[in-house]
Write a protein that holds these residues in place. Structure first.
Motif, PDB file in Angstrom:
ATOM      1  N   PHE A  64      -0.433 -56.688 -33.490  1.00  0.00           N
ATOM      2  CA  PHE A  64       0.628 -57.658 -33.245  1.00  0.00           C
ATOM      3  C   PHE A  64       1.985 -57.002 -33.468  1.00  0.00           C
ATOM      4  O   PHE A  64       2.128 -56.144 -34.340  1.00  0.00           O
ATOM      5  CB  PHE A  64       0.455 -58.862 -34.170  1.00  0.00           C
ATOM      6  N   VAL A  65       2.954 -57.414 -32.685  1.00  0.00           N
ATOM      7  CA  VAL A  65       4.275 -56.793 -32.786  1.00  0.00           C
ATOM      8  C   VAL A  65       4.995 -57.242 -34.050  1.00  0.00           C
ATOM      9  O   VAL A  65       4.766 -58.332 -34.571  1.00  0.00           O
ATOM     10  CB  VAL A  65       5.145 -57.086 -31.540  1.00  0.00           C
ATOM     11  N   ASP A  66       5.872 -56.363 -34.525  1.00  0.00           N
ATOM     12  CA  ASP A  66       6.691 -56.670 -35.698  1.00  0.00           C
ATOM     13  C   ASP A  66       7.967 -57.395 -35.261  1.00  0.00           C
ATOM     14  O   ASP A  66       8.099 -57.773 -34.084  1.00  0.00           O
ATOM     15  CB  ASP A  66       6.997 -55.404 -36.500  1.00  0.00           C
ATOM     16  N   ASP A  67       8.898 -57.573 -36.160  1.00  0.00           N
ATOM     17  CA  ASP A  67      10.130 -58.299 -35.859  1.00  0.00           C
ATOM     18  C   ASP A  67      10.999 -57.608 -34.818  1.00  0.00           C
ATOM     19  O   ASP A  67      11.883 -58.231 -34.239  1.00  0.00           O
ATOM     20  CB  ASP A  67      10.943 -58.531 -37.141  1.00  0.00           C
ATOM     21  N   ARG A  68      10.746 -56.330 -34.578  1.00  0.00           N
ATOM     22  CA  ARG A  68      11.495 -55.590 -33.552  1.00  0.00           C
ATOM     23  C   ARG A  68      10.827 -55.659 -32.188  1.00  0.00           C
ATOM     24  O   ARG A  68      11.370 -55.195 -31.195  1.00  0.00           O
ATOM     25  CB  ARG A  68      11.639 -54.123 -33.942  1.00  0.00           C
ATOM     26  N   GLY A  69       9.595 -56.187 -32.147  1.00  0.00           N
ATOM     27  CA  GLY A  69       8.844 -56.217 -30.902  1.00  0.00           C
ATOM     28  C   GLY A  69       7.967 -54.996 -30.700  1.00  0.00           C
ATOM     29  O   GLY A  69       7.460 -54.770 -29.611  1.00  0.00           O
ATOM     30  N   LEU A  70       7.754 -54.208 -31.764  1.00  0.00           N
ATOM     31  CA  LEU A  70       6.908 -53.020 -31.692  1.00  0.00           C
ATOM     32  C   LEU A  70       5.570 -53.268 -32.379  1.00  0.00           C
ATOM     33  O   LEU A  70       5.528 -53.831 -33.471  1.00  0.00           O
ATOM     34  CB  LEU A  70       7.576 -51.841 -32.407  1.00  0.00           C
ATOM     35  N   MET A  71       4.496 -52.808 -31.751  1.00  0.00           N
ATOM     36  CA  MET A  71       3.185 -52.872 -32.398  1.00  0.00           C
ATOM     37  C   MET A  71       3.028 -51.663 -33.326  1.00  0.00           C
ATOM     38  O   MET A  71       2.727 -51.791 -34.491  1.00  0.00           O
ATOM     39  CB  MET A  71       2.082 -52.871 -31.324  1.00  0.00           C
ATOM     40  N   ILE A  72       3.225 -50.475 -32.782  1.00  0.00           N
ATOM     41  CA  ILE A  72       3.225 -49.218 -33.538  1.00  0.00           C
ATOM     42  C   ILE A  72       4.087 -48.239 -32.747  1.00  0.00           C
ATOM     43  O   ILE A  72       4.054 -48.233 -31.518  1.00  0.00           O
ATOM     44  CB  ILE A  72       1.793 -48.665 -33.758  1.00  0.00           C
ATOM     45  N   ASP A  73       4.825 -47.444 -33.438  1.00  0.00           N
ATOM     46  CA  ASP A  73       5.659 -46.455 -32.770  1.00  0.00           C
ATOM     47  C   ASP A  73       4.761 -45.355 -32.221  1.00  0.00           C
ATOM     48  O   ASP A  73       3.845 -44.888 -32.900  1.00  0.00           O
ATOM     49  CB  ASP A  73       6.657 -45.884 -33.779  1.00  0.00           C
ATOM     50  N   PHE A  74       5.011 -44.932 -30.977  1.00  0.00           N
ATOM     51  CA  PHE A  74       4.213 -43.854 -30.394  1.00  0.00           C
ATOM     52  C   PHE A  74       4.305 -42.587 -31.239  1.00  0.00           C
ATOM     53  O   PHE A  74       3.351 -41.811 -31.312  1.00  0.00           O
ATOM     54  CB  PHE A  74       4.651 -43.568 -28.955  1.00  0.00           C
ATOM     55  N   GLY A  75       5.435 -42.387 -31.903  1.00  0.00           N
ATOM     56  CA  GLY A  75       5.596 -41.238 -32.793  1.00  0.00           C
ATOM     57  C   GLY A  75       4.660 -41.291 -33.984  1.00  0.00           C
ATOM     58  O   GLY A  75       4.203 -40.255 -34.476  1.00  0.00           O
ATOM     59  N   GLU A  76       4.356 -42.492 -34.469  1.00  0.00           N
ATOM     60  CA  GLU A  76       3.405 -42.642 -35.585  1.00  0.00           C
ATOM     61  C   GLU A  76       1.988 -42.297 -35.124  1.00  0.00           C
ATOM     62  O   GLU A  76       1.228 -41.680 -35.870  1.00  0.00           O
ATOM     63  CB  GLU A  76       3.449 -44.065 -36.138  1.00  0.00           C
ATOM     64  N   ILE A  77       1.637 -42.682 -33.908  1.00  0.00           N
ATOM     65  CA  ILE A  77       0.319 -42.307 -33.371  1.00  0.00           C
ATOM     66  C   ILE A  77       0.225 -40.782 -33.294  1.00  0.00           C
ATOM     67  O   ILE A  77      -0.780 -40.187 -33.683  1.00  0.00           O
ATOM     68  CB  ILE A  77       0.072 -42.937 -31.985  1.00  0.00           C
ATOM     69  N   LYS A  78       1.301 -40.160 -32.818  1.00  0.00           N
ATOM     70  CA  LYS A  78       1.333 -38.703 -32.729  1.00  0.00           C
ATOM     71  C   LYS A  78       1.224 -38.072 -34.110  1.00  0.00           C
ATOM     72  O   LYS A  78       0.504 -37.075 -34.293  1.00  0.00           O
ATOM     73  CB  LYS A  78       2.623 -38.247 -32.049  1.00  0.00           C
ATOM     74  N   GLU A  79       1.880 -38.638 -35.108  1.00  0.00           N
ATOM     75  CA  GLU A  79       1.818 -38.109 -36.482  1.00  0.00           C
ATOM     76  C   GLU A  79       0.388 -38.191 -37.023  1.00  0.00           C
ATOM     77  O   GLU A  79      -0.106 -37.239 -37.637  1.00  0.00           O
ATOM     78  CB  GLU A  79       2.779 -38.878 -37.386  1.00  0.00           C
ATOM     79  N   ILE A  80      -0.284 -39.312 -36.808  1.00  0.00           N
ATOM     80  CA  ILE A  80      -1.683 -39.448 -37.234  1.00  0.00           C
ATOM     81  C   ILE A  80      -2.538 -38.395 -36.535  1.00  0.00           C
ATOM     82  O   ILE A  80      -3.345 -37.704 -37.160  1.00  0.00           O
ATOM     83  CB  ILE A  80      -2.217 -40.866 -36.952  1.00  0.00           C
ATOM     84  N   TRP A  81      -2.370 -38.277 -35.227  1.00  0.00           N
ATOM     85  CA  TRP A  81      -3.130 -37.301 -34.451  1.00  0.00           C
ATOM     86  C   TRP A  81      -2.925 -35.891 -35.001  1.00  0.00           C
ATOM     87  O   TRP A  81      -3.885 -35.175 -35.273  1.00  0.00           O
ATOM     88  CB  TRP A  81      -2.739 -37.380 -32.976  1.00  0.00           C
ATOM     89  N   LYS A  82      -1.675 -35.514 -35.170  1.00  0.00           N
ATOM     90  CA  LYS A  82      -1.348 -34.150 -35.592  1.00  0.00           C
ATOM     91  C   LYS A  82      -1.847 -33.837 -37.009  1.00  0.00           C
ATOM     92  O   LYS A  82      -2.397 -32.771 -37.254  1.00  0.00           O
ATOM     93  CB  LYS A  82       0.166 -33.911 -35.546  1.00  0.00           C
ATOM     94  N   SER A  83      -1.630 -34.763 -37.932  1.00  0.00           N
ATOM     95  CA  SER A  83      -1.909 -34.464 -39.341  1.00  0.00           C
ATOM     96  C   SER A  83      -3.330 -34.789 -39.787  1.00  0.00           C
ATOM     97  O   SER A  83      -3.815 -34.215 -40.764  1.00  0.00           O
ATOM     98  CB  SER A  83      -0.915 -35.201 -40.239  1.00  0.00           C
ATOM     99  N   GLU A  84      -4.023 -35.679 -39.085  1.00  0.00           N
ATOM    100  CA  GLU A  84      -5.320 -36.134 -39.587  1.00  0.00           C
ATOM    101  C   GLU A  84      -6.507 -35.900 -38.654  1.00  0.00           C
ATOM    102  O   GLU A  84      -7.646 -36.053 -39.072  1.00  0.00           O
ATOM    103  CB  GLU A  84      -5.230 -37.614 -39.967  1.00  0.00           C
ATOM    104  N   ILE A  85      -6.229 -35.535 -37.403  1.00  0.00           N
ATOM    105  CA  ILE A  85      -7.335 -35.362 -36.457  1.00  0.00           C
ATOM    106  C   ILE A  85      -7.271 -34.003 -35.758  1.00  0.00           C
ATOM    107  O   ILE A  85      -8.222 -33.224 -35.810  1.00  0.00           O
ATOM    108  CB  ILE A  85      -7.357 -36.505 -35.414  1.00  0.00           C
TER     109      ILE A  85
END
Length: 160
Positions: A67-88
């Motif tokens: 669900f989107v936050d108060d800004r209208g974002l569900m998750i920042d694409f940069g956060e997905i990239k950070e998870i990918w880079k650091s944890e997978i």
């Protein structure tokens, strides 16, 4: 005809649009992000070309919903990239998969479930659970070649 025009007045927060207008809806939405990685592996108990050590340029696609936050974002694409880079990706890119992944035959079918589990775990961990409302992995698609992929879907992972 399409014309090019320069915006005359850039919209400003709290002046032209109010903060309570940034969130347009209360619906679950899906966002998707794609990555590639190169690695080598070989298959056990298999008769064919993949029995021998070889490599692929894999492509992985994540479908995450929430669900989107108060800004209208569900998750920042940069956060997905950070998870990918650091944890997978650290276990996959330019690696010999047979030694960096848990003991398994490194088939696309096994790998896609491992990747799904790592992303799901990352979304449930620490402040991400609080930060991203209802965030969950809906699917992971892992292309081993441009025309061949394996997929893990939430409904299969949570029920079966």
């Amino acid at each position: 005809m399409y014309g090019f025009r320069i915006v005359e007045k850039l919209q400003k927060i709290d002046e032209d649009i109010q903060r309570d207008q940034l969130k347009y809806h209360h619906k679950r939405v899906l966002v998707s992000k794609e990555f590639t990685f190169d690695s080598a592996h070989h298959l056990h108990a298999y008769e064919g070309k993949c029995k021998n050590l070889h490599g692929h340029t894999y492509r992985v696609i994540f479908g995450l919903s929430g669900f989107v936050d108060d800004r209208g974002l569900m998750i920042d694409f940069g956060e997905i990239k950070e998870i990918w880079k650091s944890e997978i990706e650290i276990y996959l890119d330019h690696r010999y998969l047979n030694e960096t992944l848990p003991p398994m035959n490194t088939t696309a079918e096994n790998m896609v479930v491992w990747i799904y589990e790592k992303m799901a775990e990352a979304l449930r961990s620490g402040d991400r659970r609080q930060k991203y409302d209802g965030a969950r992995v809906e699917f992971v698609r892992l292309y081993e070649t441009p025309t061949s992929y394996a997929e893990a879907r939430r409904e299969w992972m949570e029920v079966e």
